[in-house]
Design an enzyme around this catalytic site. Structure first.
Site, PDB file in Angstrom:
ATOM      1  N   ASP A 296      26.986  17.648  13.512  1.00 32.60           N
ATOM      2  CA  ASP A 296      28.768  17.195  13.331  1.00 32.60           C
ATOM      3  C   ASP A 296      28.867  17.399  12.203  1.00 32.60           C
ATOM      4  O   ASP A 296      30.107  17.945  11.892  1.00 32.60           O
ATOM      5  CB  ASP A 296      28.669  15.713  14.333  1.00 32.60           C
ATOM      6  N   MET A 324      46.045  25.780  31.592  1.00 33.08           N
ATOM      7  CA  MET A 324      45.438  26.542  30.384  1.00 33.08           C
ATOM      8  C   MET A 324      46.157  26.335  29.422  1.00 33.08           C
ATOM      9  O   MET A 324      46.314  25.450  28.201  1.00 33.08           O
ATOM     10  CB  MET A 324      44.074  27.344  30.621  1.00 33.08           C
ATOM     11  N   ASP A 343      55.820  32.611  29.197  1.00 32.27           N
ATOM     12  CA  ASP A 343      55.528  32.706  30.552  1.00 32.27           C
ATOM     13  C   ASP A 343      56.589  33.766  31.049  1.00 32.27           C
ATOM     14  O   ASP A 343      57.807  34.247  30.677  1.00 32.27           O
ATOM     15  CB  ASP A 343      54.821  31.918  31.037  1.00 32.27           C
ATOM     16  N   VAL A 400      46.759  34.084  29.185  1.00 29.62           N
ATOM     17  CA  VAL A 400      47.217  35.171  30.001  1.00 29.62           C
ATOM     18  C   VAL A 400      45.780  35.213  30.915  1.00 29.62           C
ATOM     19  O   VAL A 400      44.997  35.250  30.182  1.00 29.62           O
ATOM     20  CB  VAL A 400      47.793  36.597  29.677  1.00 29.62           C
ATOM     21  N   GLU A 402      42.615  37.261  32.766  1.00 28.14           N
ATOM     22  CA  GLU A 402      41.196  37.859  31.879  1.00 28.14           C
ATOM     23  C   GLU A 402      41.305  38.962  32.486  1.00 28.14           C
ATOM     24  O   GLU A 402      40.364  39.327  32.962  1.00 28.14           O
ATOM     25  CB  GLU A 402      39.921  36.279  32.187  1.00 28.14           C
ATOM     26  N   HIS A 450      38.530  30.748  21.543  1.00 26.01           N
ATOM     27  CA  HIS A 450      37.476  30.418  22.851  1.00 26.01           C
ATOM     28  C   HIS A 450      38.060  28.919  23.014  1.00 26.01           C
ATOM     29  O   HIS A 450      37.459  28.103  22.967  1.00 26.01           O
ATOM     30  CB  HIS A 450      37.257  30.552  23.228  1.00 26.01           C
ATOM     31  N   TYR A 660      29.636  20.723  22.127  1.00 23.93           N
ATOM     32  CA  TYR A 660      29.745  19.746  22.955  1.00 23.93           C
ATOM     33  C   TYR A 660      30.911  21.185  23.260  1.00 23.93           C
ATOM     34  O   TYR A 660      32.192  21.194  24.581  1.00 23.93           O
ATOM     35  CB  TYR A 660      30.822  20.326  21.380  1.00 23.93           C
TER      36      TYR A 660
END
Length: 729
Positions: A296, A324, A343, A400, A402, A450, A660
């Site tokens: 870490d 998300m 959006d 947005v 996938e 990501h 993690y």
């Protein structure tokens, strides 16, 4: 100057009062082996001072002592048990001599006093702290327990219950809590710390404070009636068994040691602590957990180095609201970077703002913020249906659906609305970044980012470098992720990147087991209870979403057809075709109903057996060993391939991404630490038993070479110097 070592010095302060000052080279003080030896030498000088009236301990750094030097741990843990025990006896003799000085002692504690730093101040008679104090004993989180008298002195000072809560959980507490439970005697402003400590010493010297009475309980057995002891230790053992479980022996060992030592005075109690510490230090769990700590530090240090020449983004934007997008917006705003959330419809914007507000309200309920702070944070999230304000943003993350066509269109449109130097990032989980970059005029300003769900809880962010991503782009995104309180790990581009690329072979191993007649409930039980995953694969698929996994499985098969293209219909296909998408629609491997807190609770569903029967051979029993092997070999092989192909740079980064991002059991330390512990030759023997199952079980050539030469993935650690060399005082 009475004494000067490399990391501390001793001098007269005034009229018989000496000060011992920790002042190591560098930014922080650590209680390493050399400092312990120096401390012993300094105390030896004090013991010769006939006119000594009192001693003040303090630090010249922003923190008192951050703890032991954990970089020394792995080499110390390789020292034979007898030598390690001998060194601990020496270290404890130093703290005993500090505690036994014939004058009152006080520690002026600022900032952190953790681990050995906490144990050091426990040996003084009084402790005065600043408001920024964090004090505690985190050793059990590293697979060990306090070894410098912490498990002896703290219970005798605070009482069993408060001490057990700190030691068993590896906790630290702030100034207010430390004062409340008696861990410190007072809290003063930083500028008044030394004067305040001197004032306490003068009172003790003048007889206004009975410092001998204050010291005495630490030298005696723990004052508990038989009933009190039974209650305290029984409850503590029950709580530890429930929270830590069998894979983490340190917390329960610490509780049992404190219980056994309760009826003894200091010397015998310290001997018991020593006898418990040494075997823990030689466990695989301790090596793995210390390895995680060091990894870490390495990962965070690498991120810091990468971002030293770039400015952290001051204004961000999120494309796509929902859960998300709302989670990303909340995390950015919470950590001080205002965010525009865009959006194409009001409903999604409302959902995103509701998610952010819900997370802030949880902070309010926990007392972490007040209403004013909540209002301030939420006001820095700006929902919008258009691109208003996008000309001011430094970084945009797209979150947005996938779908490559949708993502390309959204990114290309956004690129026209932002400045030339604005960085664009995609929160895709599987789609190659270089493919998405084809839609952009400035691909050098684009990379992958990501996040993992739920965003506010999961520490990892994968930063994906596309073929044309510039170093500056990567650095800016790493800087934003770090500012958000995340651990960013940079990986190179490929389908699934690192985490999902190695996760889907694991799911493939699960599908093959089901195909061959294994019971998904037993697989989950074995992978959770025996191997230590927080969720078994069936439950994880329900949480991730069967539809999401079904789609990602197809992307991975297209990206790696040789290994990941299957020639049979599997359980994921069967559940997907039956519209069982997991928790999101209440039907997956289990049926889900909300409990009283609104959380999904799984229940058996007979319909699943019929669906799985269509894609499985007749049920048969598999041993725990075979289940673990068949689940883990595909994942570990793929992890090794990622290292060999340069998708991930180091074993340390790979292991931290697994811990993690996926919840890889910390007591194993990650895939490479697990491989090194098992031994590459033993792993190869295990894998060869299953190579008939297909390409996912074929061990990469690099790992075969490691096995032939018995080489580990982590650099070998040399044992610490003999204890005679360590003991210089």
């Amino acid at each position: 100057m009475l004494y000067k070592g490399d990391t501390l010095y001793l001098d007269w302060l005034e009229d018989g009062i000496a000060e011992l000052v920790f002042d190591a080279p560098g930014s922080v003080n650590k209680l390493d082996t050399a400092t312990v030896a120096s401390l012993g030498e300094a105390i030896g000088v004090l013991e010769q001072q006939s006119d000594l009236k009192g001693l003040l301990l303090r630090s010249n750094k922003a923190a008192f002592i951050v703890g032991a030097d954990i970089t020394e741990f792995l080499s110390l843990f390789l020292v034979p048990e007898e030598q390690l025990s001998q060194w601990l006896h020496f270290a404890n003799s130093v703290f005993n001599r500090l505690e036994d000085l014939p004058v009152p002692t006080i520690a002026a504690v600022n900032g952190y006093a953790l681990g050995g730093g906490c144990e050091c101040v426990l040996a003084t008679d009084y402790r005065l702290a600043t408001p920024d104090l964090r004090i505690g004993l985190p050793e059990t989180k590293l697979g060990i327990m306090p070894g410098f008298g912490g498990s002896v002195r703290m219970p005798r000072m605070l009482g069993a219950d408060s001490a057990l809560e700190i030691i068993a959980a590896g906790k630290d507490v702030g100034a207010d809590q430390a004062l409340k439970i008696g861990l410190v005697d007072g809290v003063v402003k930083a500028e008044k710390l030394v004067e305040g400590a001197k004032a306490v010493l003068r009172q003790a010297i003048n007889g206004d404070l009975d410092w001998k009475a204050k010291r005495q309980p630490k030298l005696e057995p723990l004052k508990l009636s038989k009933i009190e002891a039974t209650m305290s230790f029984t409850i503590a053992k029950g709580m530890v068994a429930q929270t830590a479980g069998k894979h983490y022996p340190a917390p329960i060992t610490a509780v049992k040691t404190i219980e056994a030592a309760a009826r003894f005075g200091r010397e015998e109690a310290l001997n018991l602590e020593n006898k418990s510490f040494v075997p823990l230090a030689h466990t695989n769990e301790a090596r793995a957990l210390v390895g995680i700590f060091l990894n870490d530090q390495y990962v965070k240090g690498k991120a810091k180095k990468l971002t030293k020449d770039v400015e952290t983004p001051k204004q961000a934007a999120v494309l796509g609201a929902g859960i998300m997008g709302g989670g990303i917006a909340y995390q950015s705003a919470w950590k001080g970077v205002p965010v525009v959330m865009k959006d194409i419809n009001d409903k999604s914007l409302t959902l995103g703002m509701t998610e952010a507000a819900k997370l802030l309200n949880k902070q309010l309920e926990r007392g972490k913020i007040d209403g004013l702070k909540l209002a301030g944070v939420i006001s820095t999230i700006h929902p919008t249906l258009d691109y208003a304000g996008f000309d001011r943003v430094d970084i945009v993350v797209e979150a947005v659906v996938e779908n490559p066509k949708v993502k390309k269109a959204v990114l290309a449109e956004t690129e026209q609305k932002v400045r030339q130097d604005t960085v664009l990032a995609s929160n895709t989980s599987t789609i190659p970044i270089s493919e998405l970059a084809n839609a952009l005029e400035r691909p050098e300003n684009f990379c992958g980012m990501h996040f993992f769900n739920p965003v506010h809880r999961m520490p990892l962010v994968e930063i994906i470098r596309g073929e044309k991503s510039s170093d500056e782009t990567i650095a800016k995104v790493v800087a934003w992720a770090s500012k958000m309180g995340k651990t960013p790990i940079v990986v190179n581009d490929c389908p699934g990147f690192f985490v999902n690329r190695v996760l889907f072979p694991y799911f493939a191993g699960f599908s093959q087991l089901l195909r061959d007649g294994a019971d998904f409930r037993k697989i989950d039980k074995v992978m959770e209870k025996q191997f230590g995953w927080p969720m078994g694969p069936a439950y994880l698929l329900d949480v991730v979403g069967i539809d999401t996994a079904h789609h990602a499985q197809a992307v991975m098969a297209a990206g790696f057809p040789q290994r990941m293209q299957k020639d049979y219909r599997d359980a994921i296909d069967a559940l997907f075709d039956a519209n069982r998408f997991g928790q999101k629609n209440g039907l997956g491997f289990w049926r889900y109903k909300e409990d009283s807190k609104g959380k999904p609770k799984k229940e058996e569903d007979a319909a699943v057996e019929d669906l799985l029967a269509e894609v499985s051979q007749p049920k048969r029993d598999f041993s725990e060993e075979e289940i673990i092997a068949r689940m883990m070999i595909p994942m570990v092989n793929e992890v090794v391939r990622c290292l060999e192909e340069g998708i991930i740079a180091t074993p340390a980064e790979a292991d931290m991404a697994l811990v993690y991002g996926l919840g890889f059991p910390p007591f194993h330390g990650g895939a490479f630490r697990w491989l090194d512990t098992l031994g590459s030759a033993k792993y190869l023997d295990m894998a060869q038993q299953y190579q008939h199952l297909g390409p996912l079980y074929e061990v990469p050539e690099g790992l075969r070479n490691k096995a032939r030469h018995n080489e580990p993935y982590y650099p070998p650690v040399e044992p610490a110097r003999p204890v005679g060399d360590l003991k210089t005082a």
